[in-house]
Design a protein around this motif. Sequence first.
Motif, PDB file in Angstrom:
ATOM      1  N   GLY A 144      70.838  19.516  75.249  1.00  0.00           N
ATOM      2  CA  GLY A 144      70.608  18.364  76.107  1.00  0.00           C
ATOM      3  C   GLY A 144      70.514  18.682  77.573  1.00  0.00           C
ATOM      4  N   GLN A 145      70.677  19.974  77.956  1.00  0.00           N
ATOM      5  CA  GLN A 145      70.594  20.348  79.359  1.00  0.00           C
ATOM      6  C   GLN A 145      69.851  21.674  79.477  1.00  0.00           C
ATOM      7  N   LEU A 146      69.142  21.838  80.592  1.00  0.00           N
ATOM      8  CA  LEU A 146      68.401  23.069  80.866  1.00  0.00           C
ATOM      9  C   LEU A 146      68.946  23.715  82.129  1.00  0.00           C
ATOM     10  N   LEU A 147      69.211  25.016  82.042  1.00  0.00           N
ATOM     11  CA  LEU A 147      69.552  25.821  83.204  1.00  0.00           C
ATOM     12  C   LEU A 147      68.466  26.877  83.366  1.00  0.00           C
ATOM     13  N   ALA A 148      67.582  26.697  84.346  1.00  0.00           N
ATOM     14  CA  ALA A 148      66.498  27.646  84.592  1.00  0.00           C
ATOM     15  C   ALA A 148      67.041  28.745  85.501  1.00  0.00           C
ATOM     16  N   MET A 149      67.254  29.938  84.942  1.00  0.00           N
ATOM     17  CA  MET A 149      67.946  31.007  85.662  1.00  0.00           C
ATOM     18  C   MET A 149      67.164  32.308  85.658  1.00  0.00           C
ATOM     19  N   SER A 150      65.881  32.264  85.367  1.00  0.00           N
ATOM     20  CA  SER A 150      65.101  33.495  85.363  1.00  0.00           C
ATOM     21  C   SER A 150      64.842  33.949  86.794  1.00  0.00           C
ATOM     22  N   THR A 151      64.310  35.156  86.943  1.00  0.00           N
ATOM     23  CA  THR A 151      64.001  35.684  88.268  1.00  0.00           C
ATOM     24  C   THR A 151      62.635  35.216  88.761  1.00  0.00           C
ATOM     25  N   HIS A 173      69.960  33.797  93.087  1.00  0.00           N
ATOM     26  CA  HIS A 173      70.097  34.656  91.908  1.00  0.00           C
ATOM     27  C   HIS A 173      70.564  36.054  92.305  1.00  0.00           C
ATOM     28  N   ALA A 174      69.983  36.586  93.367  1.00  0.00           N
ATOM     29  CA  ALA A 174      70.359  37.938  93.806  1.00  0.00           C
ATOM     30  C   ALA A 174      71.815  37.995  94.237  1.00  0.00           C
ATOM     31  N   GLN A 175      72.289  36.969  94.933  1.00  0.00           N
ATOM     32  CA  GLN A 175      73.680  36.949  95.371  1.00  0.00           C
ATOM     33  C   GLN A 175      74.634  36.852  94.188  1.00  0.00           C
ATOM     34  N   LEU A 176      74.278  36.050  93.194  1.00  0.00           N
ATOM     35  CA  LEU A 176      75.130  35.917  92.015  1.00  0.00           C
ATOM     36  C   LEU A 176      75.181  37.231  91.242  1.00  0.00           C
ATOM     37  N   LEU A 177      74.044  37.898  91.112  1.00  0.00           N
ATOM     38  CA  LEU A 177      74.024  39.196  90.441  1.00  0.00           C
ATOM     39  C   LEU A 177      74.858  40.212  91.203  1.00  0.00           C
ATOM     40  N   GLN A 178      74.803  40.150  92.523  1.00  0.00           N
ATOM     41  CA  GLN A 178      75.590  41.070  93.342  1.00  0.00           C
ATOM     42  C   GLN A 178      77.080  40.865  93.118  1.00  0.00           C
ATOM     43  N   ARG A 179      77.506  39.623  92.990  1.00  0.00           N
ATOM     44  CA  ARG A 179      78.925  39.352  92.729  1.00  0.00           C
ATOM     45  C   ARG A 179      79.344  39.911  91.368  1.00  0.00           C
ATOM     46  N   ILE A 180      78.500  39.723  90.375  1.00  0.00           N
ATOM     47  CA  ILE A 180      78.839  40.241  89.051  1.00  0.00           C
ATOM     48  C   ILE A 180      78.933  41.764  89.079  1.00  0.00           C
ATOM     49  N   ASP A 181      78.016  42.414  89.809  1.00  0.00           N
ATOM     50  CA  ASP A 181      78.047  43.873  89.924  1.00  0.00           C
ATOM     51  C   ASP A 181      79.299  44.361  90.644  1.00  0.00           C
ATOM     52  N   ARG A 182      79.845  43.544  91.536  1.00  0.00           N
ATOM     53  CA  ARG A 182      81.040  43.933  92.286  1.00  0.00           C
ATOM     54  C   ARG A 182      82.330  43.665  91.525  1.00  0.00           C
ATOM     55  N   GLY A 183      82.207  43.157  90.314  1.00  0.00           N
ATOM     56  CA  GLY A 183      83.402  42.986  89.504  1.00  0.00           C
ATOM     57  C   GLY A 183      83.929  41.579  89.412  1.00  0.00           C
ATOM     58  N   TRP A 184      83.189  40.599  89.928  1.00  0.00           N
ATOM     59  CA  TRP A 184      83.620  39.223  89.743  1.00  0.00           C
ATOM     60  C   TRP A 184      83.594  38.909  88.250  1.00  0.00           C
ATOM     61  N   ARG A 185      84.549  38.127  87.794  1.00  0.00           N
ATOM     62  CA  ARG A 185      84.678  37.871  86.358  1.00  0.00           C
ATOM     63  C   ARG A 185      84.778  36.366  86.094  1.00  0.00           C
ATOM     64  N   VAL A 186      84.469  36.009  84.862  1.00  0.00           N
ATOM     65  CA  VAL A 186      84.538  34.610  84.441  1.00  0.00           C
ATOM     66  C   VAL A 186      85.972  34.270  84.063  1.00  0.00           C
TER      67      VAL A 186
END
Length: 603
Positions: free
Chosen positions: A461-468, A523-536
């Motif tokens: 029922g929801q769409l998250l468009a997250m491609s590059t 998107h680039a900033q979010l990927l950078q955070r994940i690469d730096r070790g940010w976790r869910v």
Amino acid sequence: MTLDLGLMLAAMLAIGFAAQWLAWRVRLPAILFLLLAGLLLGPATGVLDPNTMFGDLLFPIVSLSVAVILFEGSLNLRFADLVGIGHAVRRLTTYGALLALLGLALAAHLIAHLSWPLAFLFGALTCVTGPTVVQPLLRTVRPNQRITTLLRWEGIIIDPLGALLAVLVYEAIVSHEQGHSLGVFGLTVGCGALIGIASALLLALALRRQWIPEFLQNYATLALVLVAFALSDAITNQSGLVAVTVMGIALGNMRDVHLDEILDFKENLSTLLVSMLFILLAARLHWPLPPGVLGAALLIFVVAQLLVRPLSSGLALLRSSLNWRERALVAWIAPRGIVAAAVSALFALKLQSLGMPGAEALVPLVFVLIIATVIVQSASARMLARLLRVAAPEPDGVLIFGSDRVARTLAGALQAQDVQVLVADDDWNGIRNARMAGLPTYYGNPTSQHADLHLDHSGLGQLLAMSTRREMNSLACMHYRQEFGRDRVYRLRNLDPNATDHGRASLTGTLLSPALFDADLTHAQLLQRIDRGWRVKSTALTEAFGWPQFLERHGAALLLFARTEKGALRIASTRRELEPRSGWTVTALVPPQPGQDQAARAA
């Protein structure tokens, strides 16, 4: 009243588009509005008279259009799809369809007094459903996933099978009417099959060896289909439809033949041809109908709806895993569609030219059955699904467009909170990694015609468009606004909103949807955070430990989504500020603790 031929053709194109658009808006099969438009232009007002308008060209136009429609439909019949889809679908599409054919033939013979050959042809034409009518109906009814999957696959598989069956029955009738022996019938079918297979092999060879440039492949395919149809008919009379049907089936089951562009072209061409063809065919009907035809057609519909479909589907699903409530809804939903309308009209034209008694009643009987099934089932199936308690719950699942690390991270977080999720992308490497992570996937463009037929929306029922790809994200949001609602589609920014050239590169506001998570997050900033070790991190909030306390403990946490105490999903976006409350479970991306950061770098 007569109009200029050019003006009339342009008007038909516009009316066909309007019918297709209206069907899209109200989520009903387009064939319903096309047939009604034809009836309004022809019998009701007399504005359109196809016989006068096209003269001797009418029969070739209808024949070639039906050839293309049958070829496009048969391309989708892949034998690999018959494996692993469950006994229920196999039963419905084999002896379930044969039982329906016999029941409908008996009804047409006893009620409409058709001869047995015509009655069997009527049964062959109307015993099948099709994806173009089933899919819009399922989106309106929203039954549970088992029913949705069963009916969707029934339509996909039985549509080309029904076309082939109807063609074979028709060839047998024509052979008998012309006094041909069984050997001549076999020769007709064999010649058509041989030319179809040879044409498929020739086209496959040309595509594999790249003898045809890409920009001419669609043209070459269309030309070869029409040549195969005309050549087969010229060699052995009435074998052209067998040729194009077999050609499509053979080509669709060949390996190492890339058909995506051809399929897209054929789908677009079929949409155009179907729109024009059905308006023409409906306009040819004479009103009032011959005495007794309308009453007989309505009575046949009642028999088909209340007796034939319940009996054939009930016997086919007798030992399936579906419970009686699910079987009852399956027994109610069986709309007829494109194959029945297009092929019946062509066969009626040919049989009338042969002087076969009763052939003129074939088209009105089929058209009334199509219109009645679509109207009655569209109006009643949703209510019946609720009464039977087999309607799917309010869709709260999430369709994620994109499959890179960012999309997979969010999909995994949603799945961990028991949210239904589907990752869709045409990037094979990303989809492969998503599958390895245990995420449900769809490989392909989620806005394509293929996705309309094969991407299962049940529960989503929801769409998250997250491609590059920024433009593809916007296209996906526009496509799914009608499906999910304008307030349930979101996108992740790809451009830095603070960049000096942002205004030149950004899309207009009408093409945009609310940004995910934060207005300044890309998107680039979010990927950078994940690469730096940010976790869910997911936490159930209480009166003692609320959202402010969560932020105090984890610092600059990024809220992703939350589930309310009743289980409803709330996505963080710029549409409205999300204020987590006590009893909610929040999921956020949190920075690593200093010790964890040093340990991660040391590792």
